[in-house]
Design a protein around this motif. Sequence first.
Motif, PDB file in Angstrom:
ATOM      1  N   VAL A 100       0.857  -1.184   0.000  1.00  0.00           N
ATOM      2  CA  VAL A 100       0.000   0.000   0.000  1.00  0.00           C
ATOM      3  C   VAL A 100       0.892   1.232   0.000  1.00  0.00           C
ATOM      4  N   LEU A 101       0.686   2.106  -0.981  1.00  0.00           N
ATOM      5  CA  LEU A 101       1.472   3.320  -1.125  1.00  0.00           C
ATOM      6  C   LEU A 101       0.552   4.528  -1.014  1.00  0.00           C
ATOM      7  N   GLU A 102       0.705   5.279   0.053  1.00  0.00           N
ATOM      8  CA  GLU A 102      -0.074   6.510   0.264  1.00  0.00           C
ATOM      9  C   GLU A 102       0.755   7.664  -0.281  1.00  0.00           C
ATOM     10  N   LEU A 103       0.315   8.239  -1.397  1.00  0.00           N
ATOM     11  CA  LEU A 103       1.148   9.175  -2.149  1.00  0.00           C
ATOM     12  C   LEU A 103       0.445  10.505  -2.399  1.00  0.00           C
ATOM     13  N   GLY A 104       1.220  11.588  -2.323  1.00  0.00           N
ATOM     14  CA  GLY A 104       0.746  12.860  -2.827  1.00  0.00           C
ATOM     15  C   GLY A 104       0.725  14.017  -1.855  1.00  0.00           C
ATOM     16  N   ILE A 105       0.449  13.776  -0.567  1.00  0.00           N
ATOM     17  CA  ILE A 105       0.231  14.916   0.328  1.00  0.00           C
ATOM     18  C   ILE A 105       1.521  15.676   0.589  1.00  0.00           C
ATOM     19  N   ASN A 106       2.651  14.987   0.804  1.00  0.00           N
ATOM     20  CA  ASN A 106       3.906  15.708   1.040  1.00  0.00           C
ATOM     21  C   ASN A 106       4.340  16.484  -0.188  1.00  0.00           C
ATOM     22  N   ALA A 107       4.215  15.857  -1.356  1.00  0.00           N
ATOM     23  CA  ALA A 107       4.595  16.547  -2.592  1.00  0.00           C
ATOM     24  C   ALA A 107       3.782  17.817  -2.781  1.00  0.00           C
ATOM     25  N   TYR A 108       2.496  17.761  -2.443  1.00  0.00           N
ATOM     26  CA  TYR A 108       1.642  18.942  -2.566  1.00  0.00           C
ATOM     27  C   TYR A 108       2.028  20.008  -1.527  1.00  0.00           C
ATOM     28  N   LEU A 109       2.155  19.602  -0.271  1.00  0.00           N
ATOM     29  CA  LEU A 109       2.400  20.574   0.795  1.00  0.00           C
ATOM     30  C   LEU A 109       3.704  21.335   0.593  1.00  0.00           C
ATOM     31  N   ARG A 110       4.721  20.664   0.083  1.00  0.00           N
ATOM     32  CA  ARG A 110       6.032  21.305  -0.080  1.00  0.00           C
ATOM     33  C   ARG A 110       6.237  21.860  -1.488  1.00  0.00           C
ATOM     34  N   GLY A 111       5.271  21.669  -2.382  1.00  0.00           N
ATOM     35  CA  GLY A 111       5.449  22.149  -3.751  1.00  0.00           C
ATOM     36  C   GLY A 111       6.635  21.507  -4.438  1.00  0.00           C
TER      37      GLY A 111
ATOM     38  N   VAL B 185      -2.456   2.036  -4.595  1.00  0.00           N
ATOM     39  CA  VAL B 185      -2.063   3.438  -4.447  1.00  0.00           C
ATOM     40  C   VAL B 185      -3.230   4.186  -3.822  1.00  0.00           C
ATOM     41  N   LEU B 186      -2.982   4.739  -2.638  1.00  0.00           N
ATOM     42  CA  LEU B 186      -3.970   5.547  -1.921  1.00  0.00           C
ATOM     43  C   LEU B 186      -3.682   7.013  -2.214  1.00  0.00           C
ATOM     44  N   THR B 187      -4.599   7.689  -2.876  1.00  0.00           N
ATOM     45  CA  THR B 187      -4.413   9.102  -3.189  1.00  0.00           C
ATOM     46  C   THR B 187      -4.668   9.949  -1.940  1.00  0.00           C
ATOM     47  N   PRO B 188      -4.297  11.230  -1.943  1.00  0.00           N
ATOM     48  CA  PRO B 188      -4.412  12.045  -0.732  1.00  0.00           C
ATOM     49  C   PRO B 188      -5.820  12.047  -0.127  1.00  0.00           C
ATOM     50  N   LEU B 189      -5.869  11.891   1.189  1.00  0.00           N
ATOM     51  CA  LEU B 189      -7.127  12.030   1.909  1.00  0.00           C
ATOM     52  C   LEU B 189      -7.597  13.484   1.803  1.00  0.00           C
ATOM     53  N   SER B 190      -8.837  13.703   2.132  1.00  0.00           N
ATOM     54  CA  SER B 190      -9.357  15.068   2.043  1.00  0.00           C
ATOM     55  C   SER B 190      -8.675  15.979   3.060  1.00  0.00           C
ATOM     56  N   ALA B 191      -8.546  17.230   2.701  1.00  0.00           N
ATOM     57  CA  ALA B 191      -8.045  18.274   3.591  1.00  0.00           C
ATOM     58  C   ALA B 191      -8.783  19.546   3.193  1.00  0.00           C
TER      59      ALA B 191
END
Length: 356
Positions: free
Chosen positions: A228-239, A268-274
Amino acid sequence: MTAGTGPDSDSGTRCAPGAAGERLVPGDPRLSFDGIAGWDPGGGARLPLRMPVDRLDTVMSANFSRLARTTAGVRFAVRTDARSLELEVEVEADPGGSPLDVRVDGALVHRWTGGPGRHRVAFPLPGTDGGPAEVEVWLPHLSVTRIAAVTLRGHRHLAAAARTGRRLLVHGSSLTHCVHAAGPSDTWPALVAAERGWRLRNLGLAGEAYLDQLVARTIRDAPADLIVLELGINAYLRGAFTARSWGPAVCGFLDTVRDGHPRTPVVVLTPLSAPERERAVNAAGLTLEGARTLTADAVRVLQRLGDRDLHLLDGLAVVPVADAARLYADGLHPTAEGERVLAERIGAHLARIPSA
């Protein structure tokens, strides 16, 4: 010396040398460590490693190197009728104060927070009428914790615990490292694995999930039956990635994983809601909505190219925007109760995925 009275206390008794017991050192096969890749090369108190550290310098991040040494998901278990368990541990500075958990036949009996430093602590174990029980110790998931020795006292039976079941490997951001979980055995990956009798290896890296090739190669080389790969939130937060670079980077990361796991189911788990971030534009010109869409698009590209064992789990299906206020501690990270909701929802999805 006063022992705690239940699993919600910092239970454990400071112990002095005394009654004889069997002292086991790191590497003893009867300790049945799980969730690790090996041990650091030092002497004395040893650090169980959840990922190899010989190439950490290639990431060029001191924070990544520290997090890679934390003991998220690391635990050991024995089958024993011992009346007490004593641990000699060294804990590095841990601003989160993450605890250590002791479970007996799956039930939490002690949760202990010792803080940084060297500790020798004893935990009474409940007696069982049916013979030996499985005693499992989960090391703190947010700190670097070294083990010097484990001593069992008052036992007639002592053996390694069986390690069977589907091997679940997870990787992601602080949402997978689980920074607000009540304890290391109450993270959503740990709860998913415990519910189904799976073996967990947690490669969550709080704030450091940037598709590093070191991580991809670690997953490539690790034994796993479900990834399971949770991907996307760090890449978004740090640009860290643009709309042009993020999707191809996801594809490349997955391709590296596939080099070692050609038929292993990968989710692949895409970013949870924020809610406060969904449409906010980051430094690279992406919204969180956009990062989620690009992640899903990358998965669909590989699926169209023939990867039938690649699965997509929409983060909005796990935590819809309407649920965020109830499940989050700070608008982004799940509370302790939120971890249980994530475990229920993610676990239900994973249970439907057939083995390779």
